[in-house]
Write an enzyme that holds these catalytic residues in place. Sequence first.
Site, mmCIF file in Angstrom:
data_model
loop_
_atom_site.group_PDB
_atom_site.id
_atom_site.type_symbol
_atom_site.label_atom_id
_atom_site.label_comp_id
_atom_site.label_asym_id
_atom_site.label_seq_id
_atom_site.Cartn_x
_atom_site.Cartn_y
_atom_site.Cartn_z
ATOM 1 C CG HIS A 25 49.115 57.889 41.220
ATOM 2 N ND1 HIS A 25 48.375 57.335 40.201
ATOM 3 C CD2 HIS A 25 48.231 58.611 41.946
ATOM 4 C CE1 HIS A 25 47.111 57.690 40.321
ATOM 5 N NE2 HIS A 25 46.999 58.465 41.389
ATOM 6 C CG ASP A 150 44.405 64.544 37.068
ATOM 7 O OD1 ASP A 150 44.677 63.563 36.370
ATOM 8 O OD2 ASP A 150 43.473 64.573 37.891
ATOM 9 N N GLY A 182 39.323 60.948 38.624
ATOM 10 C CA GLY A 182 37.958 61.207 39.078
ATOM 11 C C GLY A 182 37.048 60.021 38.820
ATOM 12 C CG HIS A 209 43.512 58.443 38.314
ATOM 13 N ND1 HIS A 209 44.246 59.489 37.840
ATOM 14 C CD2 HIS A 209 43.673 58.449 39.666
ATOM 15 C CE1 HIS A 209 44.840 60.102 38.857
ATOM 16 N NE2 HIS A 209 44.514 59.494 39.981
ATOM 17 C CD GLU A 212 40.998 55.686 41.979
ATOM 18 O OE1 GLU A 212 40.876 56.393 40.961
ATOM 19 O OE2 GLU A 212 41.314 56.144 43.090
ATOM 20 C CG ASP A 290 46.072 58.258 44.941
ATOM 21 O OD1 ASP A 290 46.175 59.238 44.185
ATOM 22 O OD2 ASP A 290 45.083 57.480 44.915
HETATM 23 ZN ZN LIG Z 1 45.286 59.462 42.040
#
Ligand SMILES: [Zn+2]
Length: 368
Positions: A25, A150, A182, A209, A212, A290
């Site tokens: 990631h 993505d 996002g 994702h 988060e 990340d």
């Molecule tokens: Zn990420």
Amino acid sequence: MPIPMSATRSALESFIHAMPKVELHIHLEGSVSAATLRELARAKGHLDPDVAQWISAREAGGYRYATFMEFIEAFKFVALMLKTPADYALATTRLMEQFARENVRYAEVTLSAGVILWKGQPLEAVVEAVLEAAQSAERRLGVQVNWIFDAVRQFGPEPARQVAEWAGRYRDQGVVAFGIGGDEVRGPVELFAAVFRRARELGLRAVAHAGETAGPDSVRRAVEMLGAERIGHGLAAAQDSTVLALLRDRAIPLEVCLTSNVATGRLKRIEDHPLRRLMTEGLTVSLNSDDPGLFATSLEEEFRRARVAFSLSPGELILLSQNAARSAFLPRDARERLCAEITQTCQSPNRSGRLDAAPLAGLDHSNS
Ligand SMILES: [Zn+2]
């Protein structure tokens, strides 16, 4: 007898460095460091005042964002600095070099294709430049990478569908998966069910994702409605035992990004992350960086911080690295080779270039 802190740190760092690692990631755009932005400006022969100010703020330690949206703006700022395919190629080369420095043997790098389309850039030219830079670095450095395209949740389903189609076109050239990231609130899962069905038809693996910035239900729906095979972050899963059970029963790995969750304001401290709980619940958890350029971190640093915050044993650090290898979108034999390499390196004390016995012994008896 307690081991002096400096010796322990040094032993810890050597241990983590020697261990072969897998990064699942990491965003190419978020990997761009202040130094690379300077390099991009030098290549163009001028440094815009707002970019100079940005670089100074980062170099002065500005790697925390008051809100998730402030972080999104920072990500956007860097993405806008990547103006040409050559800029993306340079970012790729620098990232590959960073992988080699950290003994990362395999990585799946996320390219925000949705942002490139939003910027109105020619995606094909950017992708060709990125893949060529990656292949050249792979040969030179011996690091293998694959790619995840993505889409941006808050842009909605139609731009996401375009990203999935583009990912399908490059499936034979190292693009292994389609994902969304996002704003989970402005781009809820249900908008993307048809897009993920299409991505699967194209032979792509699915990641999202989730959990988060939103709650555990966002994780559940990413699994049930999108068929997500891995979850980015997923820390909200720890709030709901039924979601933990779902992840465990369906063997859905979590890509944990400790520093990221603190830097974007989700957690106050790394110690507040439910990493230990996720591990004891039997989930397959890996550590990831990340957006290391935006958070002043690296994969090695994530292992070091995890060890310090949660008193992880050497065996647990090895398990986290092997979990990443097991969760990779690679054929089974390649995943098994990576796991074997991790085991062999960490358990062969006397071979040249391998971990020596002292750091292991030191780590086993130290709590720091
Ligand atoms: Zn990420």
